[in-house]
Scaffold this motif. Structure first.
Motif, short mmCIF file in Angstrom:
data_model
loop_
_atom_site.label_atom_id
_atom_site.label_comp_id
_atom_site.label_asym_id
_atom_site.label_seq_id
_atom_site.Cartn_x
_atom_site.Cartn_y
_atom_site.Cartn_z
N LEU A 1 0.81 -1.21 0.00
CA LEU A 1 0.00 0.00 0.00
C LEU A 1 0.85 1.27 0.00
O LEU A 1 0.33 2.38 0.10
CB LEU A 1 -0.92 0.03 1.23
N GLY A 2 2.17 1.10 -0.12
CA GLY A 2 3.07 2.24 0.01
C GLY A 2 2.96 3.27 -1.10
O GLY A 2 3.45 4.39 -0.94
N HIS A 3 2.32 2.91 -2.22
CA HIS A 3 2.20 3.85 -3.34
C HIS A 3 0.96 4.73 -3.23
O HIS A 3 0.80 5.68 -4.01
CB HIS A 3 2.12 3.07 -4.66
N LEU A 4 0.07 4.42 -2.29
CA LEU A 4 -1.22 5.13 -2.23
C LEU A 4 -1.07 6.51 -1.59
O LEU A 4 -0.43 6.66 -0.54
CB LEU A 4 -2.23 4.32 -1.43
N ARG A 5 -1.69 7.51 -2.21
CA ARG A 5 -1.83 8.82 -1.59
C ARG A 5 -2.92 8.72 -0.52
O ARG A 5 -3.84 7.91 -0.64
CB ARG A 5 -2.21 9.89 -2.61
N VAL A 6 -2.82 9.54 0.50
CA VAL A 6 -3.79 9.52 1.60
C VAL A 6 -4.34 10.93 1.78
O VAL A 6 -3.58 11.87 2.06
CB VAL A 6 -3.14 9.03 2.91
N ALA A 7 -5.65 11.08 1.62
CA ALA A 7 -6.30 12.38 1.79
C ALA A 7 -6.88 12.47 3.19
O ALA A 7 -7.61 11.58 3.63
CB ALA A 7 -7.42 12.56 0.77
N ILE A 8 -6.50 13.53 3.92
CA ILE A 8 -7.03 13.77 5.26
C ILE A 8 -7.79 15.09 5.25
O ILE A 8 -7.37 16.05 4.61
CB ILE A 8 -5.94 13.77 6.34
N ASN A 9 -8.92 15.12 5.94
CA ASN A 9 -9.77 16.31 5.96
C ASN A 9 -9.38 17.26 7.08
O ASN A 9 -9.03 16.84 8.19
CB ASN A 9 -11.24 15.89 6.13
N VAL A 10 -9.46 18.54 6.78
CA VAL A 10 -9.15 19.59 7.75
C VAL A 10 -10.40 20.45 7.93
O VAL A 10 -11.03 20.85 6.95
CB VAL A 10 -7.97 20.45 7.26
N SER A 11 -10.77 20.73 9.16
CA SER A 11 -11.96 21.53 9.44
C SER A 11 -11.64 23.02 9.39
O SER A 11 -10.49 23.44 9.49
CB SER A 11 -12.51 21.18 10.84
N ALA A 12 -12.70 23.82 9.24
CA ALA A 12 -12.53 25.27 9.23
C ALA A 12 -11.97 25.76 10.56
O ALA A 12 -11.14 26.69 10.60
CB ALA A 12 -13.88 25.94 8.95
N ARG A 13 -12.40 25.16 11.66
CA ARG A 13 -11.91 25.57 12.98
C ARG A 13 -10.39 25.37 13.05
O ARG A 13 -9.65 26.22 13.52
CB ARG A 13 -12.57 24.73 14.07
N GLU A 14 -9.94 24.22 12.59
CA GLU A 14 -8.51 23.90 12.66
C GLU A 14 -7.72 24.80 11.71
O GLU A 14 -6.64 25.27 12.05
CB GLU A 14 -8.33 22.44 12.28
N PHE A 15 -8.25 25.02 10.53
CA PHE A 15 -7.57 25.83 9.52
C PHE A 15 -7.36 27.26 10.02
O PHE A 15 -6.41 27.93 9.63
CB PHE A 15 -8.38 25.83 8.23
N GLY A 16 -8.26 27.71 10.89
CA GLY A 16 -8.16 29.08 11.39
C GLY A 16 -7.29 29.24 12.61
O GLY A 16 -7.10 30.37 13.09
N LEU A 17 -6.74 28.15 13.14
CA LEU A 17 -5.92 28.24 14.34
C LEU A 17 -4.52 28.76 14.01
O LEU A 17 -3.95 28.45 12.97
CB LEU A 17 -5.80 26.87 15.01
N ALA A 18 -3.96 29.53 14.94
CA ALA A 18 -2.59 30.02 14.77
C ALA A 18 -1.64 28.82 14.77
O ALA A 18 -1.78 27.90 15.58
CB ALA A 18 -2.24 30.98 15.90
N GLY A 19 -0.69 28.84 13.86
CA GLY A 19 0.29 27.76 13.79
C GLY A 19 -0.23 26.49 13.17
O GLY A 19 0.40 25.42 13.32
#
Length: 499
Positions: free
Chosen positions: A334-352
């Motif tokens: 499975l080492g060739h597979l890309r992995v998509a992870i979701n990011v929430s708006a709350r997290e995206f807006g956090l500093a750092g």
């Protein structure tokens, strides 16, 4: 007398003047108080005081914070007296509507009306705004409201809600009414001289003795969220259903912190496949809650529960760590597979945010080159300059970026051009429309052509039939995911699928 807190954007004096015209008092012990939406650092007042947010186009981040804090309604600035009066009435403040004799849902419930409320949400409506402009979108909303009003019984009430939604209060036969509304709204609209079709979802809740309009609309909204997370266009919120009761009384959100600590949140992986040759190229990590009482709870309901508890960012980070941990233990097959992870708006807006996310990826041992960060349209549309900078930082660290659920959010052509994006994911409902009439394919074709012209690859979600896949392939879609190939799988099943 009921109290209401108003969080304002801009000049609060304009709101005070409007409240004066409506006869609403501003006082320590009065009906309303006003705070500045841009400087709210704490939740709204304790107790049952409703909170109405009056925010402009540039106040998205503050609006999001207040929604999590418990805001029940949003008025777009600038607003008129009628809009403000209706928002106050929905919150329980007895304000007369200026210059209009129209009854409202709040009026009907106050006089003891019993029946059902249908909350109707138009599907991928904002694609209309992107393709034809907001004026065309407003005209379509007016046409949709008129269609609903023309077919419901004479005593029914129809009101616009924020966004592309409507509330319909009727006395009986809600299922028949819902089906009629769906059929009426799916007939083509003439937009910019071209016929265009959109769909809808309906959530239904029964009235209860002592209901306020706000409480009833909230319950119908829970049914609507349930419909979004499943396969049905119409969904009831039956009061006898244990999960429905847990949603309404807050038990489910109370259970969530314990569930995170107890390991009840799991991650499944849905394959993403090349349209050209049928080869699996990646997976999307999807969260599930294995509730000991209510069974499997999907990602949509899970994250809406987290939002009500103020745990969206924490849950999002927890799911990312679970996914990366599992991927780090996968075999070489499975080492060739890309992995998509979701990011929430709350997290995206956090500093750092970018620094913390990259650190988490590095600690997992999974190569950043294999990671795709997925964000929905609404998470990117508030501040294009900041969003562009952050996405560029992620790509500079070898991650790729995808816009998820395209067709359900703001759908702005401007941000597609402005943001450094690798993939555009077509929402399930939009992708499945391609198998309808030739008219249904117009919007899907336009999205694919737009992405291709910008050098962005397209992934179609929710592909379930060979016909849908063939039509998407003919339009130039490069990747797809959906039950046609495989449902979301745990790691063991994914390894077995690869063989």
């Amino acid at each position: 007398m009921p109290r209401v807190a108003l969080a304002s954007a801009g000049d609060a004096e304009d709101i005070r003047t409007a409240l004066d015209r409506l006869g609403v008092t501003i006082a320590a012990d009065g009906d309303a108080r006003i705070v500045d939406v841009r400087h709210v650092a704490s939740p709204p007042p304790p107790g049952d005081t409703p909170l109405i947010v009056i925010a402009g186009a540039d106040d998205g981040a503050a609006l999001d914070r207040l929604i999590v804090a418990g805001a029940s309604q949003h008025l777009a600035a600038p607003f008129d007296d009628i809009s403000l009066a209706r928002a106050l009435r929905m919150a329980g403040v007895p304000v007369a509507l200026p210059d209009t004799p129209t009854s409202t849902i709040a009026d009907a419930l106050a006089t003891g009306h019993q029946g059902y409320l249908l909350r109707v949400a138009l599907s991928h409506f904002d694609v209309v705004n992107a393709a034809f402009g907001r004026e065309a979108g407003d005209a379509l909303l007016s046409a949709a409201q008129q269609r609903i009003a023309d077919l419901v019984p004479g005593k029914a009430l129809v009101e616009r809600l924020p966004g592309p939604e409507f509330a319909v209060l009727i006395e009986h036969t809600p299922d028949d009414c819902a089906r009629n509304i769906i059929e009426a709204l799916e007939h083509p609209y003439l937009t910019d001289g071209r016929p265009l079709r959109i769909g809808c979802l309906v959530g239904i809740a029964a009235t209860q003795v002592g209901d306020t309009a706000l409480a009833l609309i909230r319950r119908a909204g829970l049914a609507l969220a349930w419909a979004r997370s499943g396969e049905e266009q119409v969904r009831w919120l039956p009061e006898s259903d244990p999960l429905a009761l847990a949603l309404v009384d807050g038990t489910l959100e109370h259970d969530l912190p314990r569930a995170i600590k107890a390991g009840e949140i799991e991650v499944l992986f849905q394959p993403q496949v090349s349209v050209a040759d049928g080869v699996m190229t990646g997976v999307e990590a999807l969260a599930r809650w294995r509730h000991p009482k209510h069974g499997e709870i999907g990602a949509s309901l899970l994250f809406s529960t987290a939002a009500r508890r103020g745990l969206t960012a924490a849950l999002s980070r927890h799911v990312q760590k679970l996914a990366l941990g599992e991927v780090s233990r996968w075999p070489a097959a499975l080492g060739h597979l890309r992995v998509a992870i979701n990011v929430s708006a709350r997290e995206f807006g956090l500093a750092g945010f970018v620094t913390d996310l990259i650190a988490m990826i590095e600690q997992s041992g999974v190569a950043a080159e294999r990671i795709t960060i997925e964000l929905t349209e609404s998470e990117l549309a508030t501040d294009l300059t900041t969003a562009s900078r952050m996405l560029a930082e992620l790509r500079a660290r070898a991650c790729r970026v995808a816009i998820d659920d395209f067709g359900t959010g703001y759908s702005s052509l401007a941000y597609l051009k402005a943001l450094p994006v690798d993939y555009l994911k077509i929402d399930k409902a939009l992708a499945q429309d391609i198998a309808g009439s030739s008219r249904d394919r117009v919007v899907v074709r336009g999205v694919i052509e737009l992405a291709r012209s910008l050098g962005i690859a397209v992934i179609a979600e929710g592909v379930e039939t060979g016909e849908q896949l063939a039509l998407l392939a003919a339009e130039g879609c490069q990747y797809y995911q959906g039950f046609l190939y495989a449902p979301p799988l745990n790691s063991e099943a994914l390894i077995a699928l690869v063989g």
